[in-house]
Design a protein around this motif. Structure first.
Motif, PDB file in Angstrom:
ATOM      1  N   LYS A  17      62.435  27.729 -15.689  1.00  0.00           N
ATOM      2  CA  LYS A  17      63.053  27.321 -14.424  1.00  0.00           C
ATOM      3  C   LYS A  17      64.554  27.557 -14.381  1.00  0.00           C
ATOM      4  O   LYS A  17      65.078  27.969 -13.368  1.00  0.00           O
ATOM      5  CB  LYS A  17      62.829  25.826 -14.163  1.00  0.00           C
ATOM      6  CG  LYS A  17      61.411  25.456 -13.879  1.00  0.00           C
ATOM      7  CD  LYS A  17      61.267  23.972 -13.647  1.00  0.00           C
ATOM      8  CE  LYS A  17      61.748  23.084 -14.757  1.00  0.00           C
ATOM      9  NZ  LYS A  17      61.979  23.450 -16.065  1.00  0.00           N
ATOM     10  N   ARG A  75      68.082  10.390  -8.428  1.00  0.00           N
ATOM     11  CA  ARG A  75      67.771  11.266  -7.285  1.00  0.00           C
ATOM     12  C   ARG A  75      68.436  10.753  -6.013  1.00  0.00           C
ATOM     13  O   ARG A  75      68.920  11.558  -5.197  1.00  0.00           O
ATOM     14  CB  ARG A  75      66.237  11.329  -7.136  1.00  0.00           C
ATOM     15  CG  ARG A  75      65.729  12.264  -6.060  1.00  0.00           C
ATOM     16  CD  ARG A  75      64.250  12.583  -6.269  1.00  0.00           C
ATOM     17  NE  ARG A  75      64.054  13.197  -7.574  1.00  0.00           N
ATOM     18  CZ  ARG A  75      63.186  12.766  -8.505  1.00  0.00           C
ATOM     19  NH1 ARG A  75      62.384  11.755  -8.261  1.00  0.00           N
ATOM     20  NH2 ARG A  75      63.107  13.365  -9.674  1.00  0.00           N
ATOM     21  N   ARG A  97      64.052  21.134 -10.797  1.00  0.00           N
ATOM     22  CA  ARG A  97      63.272  19.885 -10.834  1.00  0.00           C
ATOM     23  C   ARG A  97      63.681  18.957  -9.692  1.00  0.00           C
ATOM     24  O   ARG A  97      64.847  18.859  -9.323  1.00  0.00           O
ATOM     25  CB  ARG A  97      63.418  19.119 -12.151  1.00  0.00           C
ATOM     26  CG  ARG A  97      62.855  19.842 -13.364  1.00  0.00           C
ATOM     27  CD  ARG A  97      62.710  18.863 -14.519  1.00  0.00           C
ATOM     28  NE  ARG A  97      62.204  19.500 -15.728  1.00  0.00           N
ATOM     29  CZ  ARG A  97      60.929  19.778 -15.964  1.00  0.00           C
ATOM     30  NH1 ARG A  97      60.022  19.491 -15.062  1.00  0.00           N
ATOM     31  NH2 ARG A  97      60.564  20.348 -17.096  1.00  0.00           N
ATOM     32  N   TYR A  98      62.656  18.224  -9.181  1.00  0.00           N
ATOM     33  CA  TYR A  98      62.893  17.242  -8.115  1.00  0.00           C
ATOM     34  C   TYR A  98      61.736  16.243  -8.143  1.00  0.00           C
ATOM     35  O   TYR A  98      61.148  16.004  -9.204  1.00  0.00           O
ATOM     36  CB  TYR A  98      63.053  17.981  -6.765  1.00  0.00           C
ATOM     37  CG  TYR A  98      63.487  17.117  -5.604  1.00  0.00           C
ATOM     38  CD1 TYR A  98      64.753  16.545  -5.564  1.00  0.00           C
ATOM     39  CD2 TYR A  98      62.618  16.857  -4.543  1.00  0.00           C
ATOM     40  CE1 TYR A  98      65.146  15.737  -4.503  1.00  0.00           C
ATOM     41  CE2 TYR A  98      63.001  16.053  -3.472  1.00  0.00           C
ATOM     42  CZ  TYR A  98      64.267  15.499  -3.460  1.00  0.00           C
ATOM     43  OH  TYR A  98      64.659  14.701  -2.397  1.00  0.00           O
ATOM     44  N   TYR A 105      55.434  13.824 -14.451  1.00  0.00           N
ATOM     45  CA  TYR A 105      55.756  13.214 -15.751  1.00  0.00           C
ATOM     46  C   TYR A 105      55.484  11.702 -15.737  1.00  0.00           C
ATOM     47  O   TYR A 105      54.729  11.193 -16.549  1.00  0.00           O
ATOM     48  CB  TYR A 105      57.212  13.495 -16.143  1.00  0.00           C
ATOM     49  CG  TYR A 105      57.470  14.911 -16.630  1.00  0.00           C
ATOM     50  CD1 TYR A 105      57.559  15.975 -15.745  1.00  0.00           C
ATOM     51  CD2 TYR A 105      57.640  15.187 -17.980  1.00  0.00           C
ATOM     52  CE1 TYR A 105      57.807  17.269 -16.185  1.00  0.00           C
ATOM     53  CE2 TYR A 105      57.892  16.481 -18.440  1.00  0.00           C
ATOM     54  CZ  TYR A 105      57.980  17.517 -17.535  1.00  0.00           C
ATOM     55  OH  TYR A 105      58.233  18.791 -17.978  1.00  0.00           O
ATOM     56  N   ARG A 150      64.456  27.950 -27.916  1.00  0.00           N
ATOM     57  CA  ARG A 150      65.497  27.168 -27.236  1.00  0.00           C
ATOM     58  C   ARG A 150      65.856  25.891 -27.980  1.00  0.00           C
ATOM     59  O   ARG A 150      67.015  25.517 -28.065  1.00  0.00           O
ATOM     60  CB  ARG A 150      64.991  26.797 -25.828  1.00  0.00           C
ATOM     61  CG  ARG A 150      66.017  26.072 -24.986  1.00  0.00           C
ATOM     62  CD  ARG A 150      65.444  25.615 -23.655  1.00  0.00           C
ATOM     63  NE  ARG A 150      64.693  24.383 -23.778  1.00  0.00           N
ATOM     64  CZ  ARG A 150      64.138  23.759 -22.748  1.00  0.00           C
ATOM     65  NH1 ARG A 150      64.192  24.273 -21.549  1.00  0.00           N
ATOM     66  NH2 ARG A 150      63.477  22.634 -22.920  1.00  0.00           N
ATOM     67  N   GLY A 159      61.042  15.717 -23.399  1.00  0.00           N
ATOM     68  CA  GLY A 159      60.523  17.006 -23.878  1.00  0.00           C
ATOM     69  C   GLY A 159      59.796  16.868 -25.208  1.00  0.00           C
ATOM     70  O   GLY A 159      58.856  17.613 -25.502  1.00  0.00           O
TER      71      GLY A 159
HETATM   72  P1  TYD Z   1      65.871  19.173 -19.073  1.00  0.00           P
HETATM   73  O1  TYD Z   1      66.660  19.368 -20.317  1.00  0.00           O
HETATM   74  O2  TYD Z   1      66.532  19.439 -17.767  1.00  0.00           O
HETATM   75  O3  TYD Z   1      64.489  19.913 -19.229  1.00  0.00           O
HETATM   76  P2  TYD Z   1      63.879  21.228 -18.623  1.00  0.00           P
HETATM   77  O4  TYD Z   1      64.753  22.347 -19.084  1.00  0.00           O
HETATM   78  O5  TYD Z   1      62.508  21.240 -19.181  1.00  0.00           O
HETATM   79  O6  TYD Z   1      63.901  21.053 -17.122  1.00  0.00           O
HETATM   80  O7  TYD Z   1      65.313  17.684 -19.129  1.00  0.00           O
HETATM   81  C1  TYD Z   1      64.684  17.112 -18.101  1.00  0.00           C
HETATM   82  C2  TYD Z   1      63.520  16.297 -18.652  1.00  0.00           C
HETATM   83  O8  TYD Z   1      63.277  15.201 -17.776  1.00  0.00           O
HETATM   84  C3  TYD Z   1      62.240  17.110 -18.731  1.00  0.00           C
HETATM   85  O9  TYD Z   1      61.535  16.769 -19.917  1.00  0.00           O
HETATM   86  C4  TYD Z   1      61.451  16.603 -17.546  1.00  0.00           C
HETATM   87  C5  TYD Z   1      61.930  15.204 -17.374  1.00  0.00           C
HETATM   88  N1  TYD Z   1      61.859  14.689 -15.987  1.00  0.00           N
HETATM   89  C6  TYD Z   1      60.995  13.646 -15.697  1.00  0.00           C
HETATM   90  O10 TYD Z   1      60.272  13.153 -16.582  1.00  0.00           O
HETATM   91  N2  TYD Z   1      60.962  13.145 -14.415  1.00  0.00           N
HETATM   92  C7  TYD Z   1      61.763  13.629 -13.422  1.00  0.00           C
HETATM   93  O11 TYD Z   1      61.711  13.145 -12.264  1.00  0.00           O
HETATM   94  C8  TYD Z   1      62.660  14.708 -13.736  1.00  0.00           C
HETATM   95  C9  TYD Z   1      63.570  15.272 -12.686  1.00  0.00           C
HETATM   96  C10 TYD Z   1      62.673  15.209 -15.045  1.00  0.00           C
END
Ligand code: TYD
Length: 216
Positions: A17, A75, A97-98, A105, A150, A159
């Motif tokens: 993404k 958010r 992500r949103y 999750y 990564r 993660g």
């Molecule tokens: P990030 O390092 O931005 O991960 P990625 O590169 O996979 O997008 O970390 C965001 C983490 O937060 C990712 O594991 C997903 C999680 N997350 C949620 O659990 N709920 C949410 O609403 C959002 C926006 C992210």
């Protein structure tokens, strides 16, 4: 000036993404569109502080409900201070992500009900939804190889959850896309970044075509 379009990028870990957010933004700018790129959790000072609490805080972590509330609070700040103002001045917003990440999750992964997560979103962000959500889907082999490259320094609190958690997340995303085909475009993310951005731009083409000319 018409309102900008709100595009969310979604998918599991290692779906590509972040790279796609950059490439899609470049491709849209090349078409004369003003683009703001941002990410969740985060995007504003307050939301980045909450991001730190969610992903890197010391201690024993958050229960599923507290975690969902923190994502919704981050958010709310992001929508109020960055996303809505950008859309209102006519810019497009590309958000890494949103809401559907919370549904996948905290819902699919952690077991909260979809109704509860949507209620938090209604309270926090007045239910603002993207015009289109690009769901990047990759095979477990491809995401595993990307994450191995990564995350050499280790992963974050979410993660790093077990494979079964991430399998539930992937299933949840697929279910959402099936349930709301008009709101989601499923993008094959297994190819090169260039191949994937071509699929993403094809999905965005109807939104671009509907813009009034000229787009400067
Ligand atoms: P990030 O390092 O931005 O991960 P990625 O590169 O996979 O997008 O970390 C965001 C983490 O937060 C990712 O594991 C997903 C999680 N997350 C949620 O659990 N709920 C949410 O609403 C959002 C926006 C992210």
């Amino acid at each position: 000036m018409s309102r900008g379009k709100f595009i969310a990028l979604e998918g599991g870990e290692g779906a590509g993404k972040s790279t796609q957010a950059r490439l899609v933004a470049e491709a849209l700018r090349a078409r004369g569109i003003e683009v703001v790129t941002t990410r969740e959790p985060g995007g504003t000072q307050g939301a980045e502080a909450i991001r730190n609490l969610l992903l890197h805080a010391e201690g024993d972590g958050w229960g599923a409900r507290a975690e969902a509330l923190l994502f919704a609070a981050a958010r709310a700040d992001h929508v109020e201070k960055l996303i809505r103002p950008a859309l209102e001045r006519g810019a497009w917003v590309i958000c890494d992500r949103y809401l559907d990440s919370s549904r996948a999750y905290q819902g699919g992964g952690s077991g909260l009900s979809d109704a509860d997560i949507r209620t938090l979103h209604a309270i926090g962000s007045e239910g603002l939804l993207p015009d289109l959500t690009l769901l990047f889907e990759v095979s477990p082999e491809v995401s595993g190889a990307r994450l191995a490259r990564r995350d050499t320094e280790g992963t974050d609190r979410i993660g790093g959850r077990e494979a079964a958690y991430h399998a539930r997340v992937a299933e949840a995303f697929a279910r959402f896309a099936e349930a709301e085909p008009a709101r989601f475009a499923r993008i094959d993310g297994n190819g090169t970044p260039e191949q994937t951005v071509a699929h993403a731009m094809a999905a965005l083409e109807p939104l671009i075509a509907a813009l009034p000319e000229p787009r400067t």
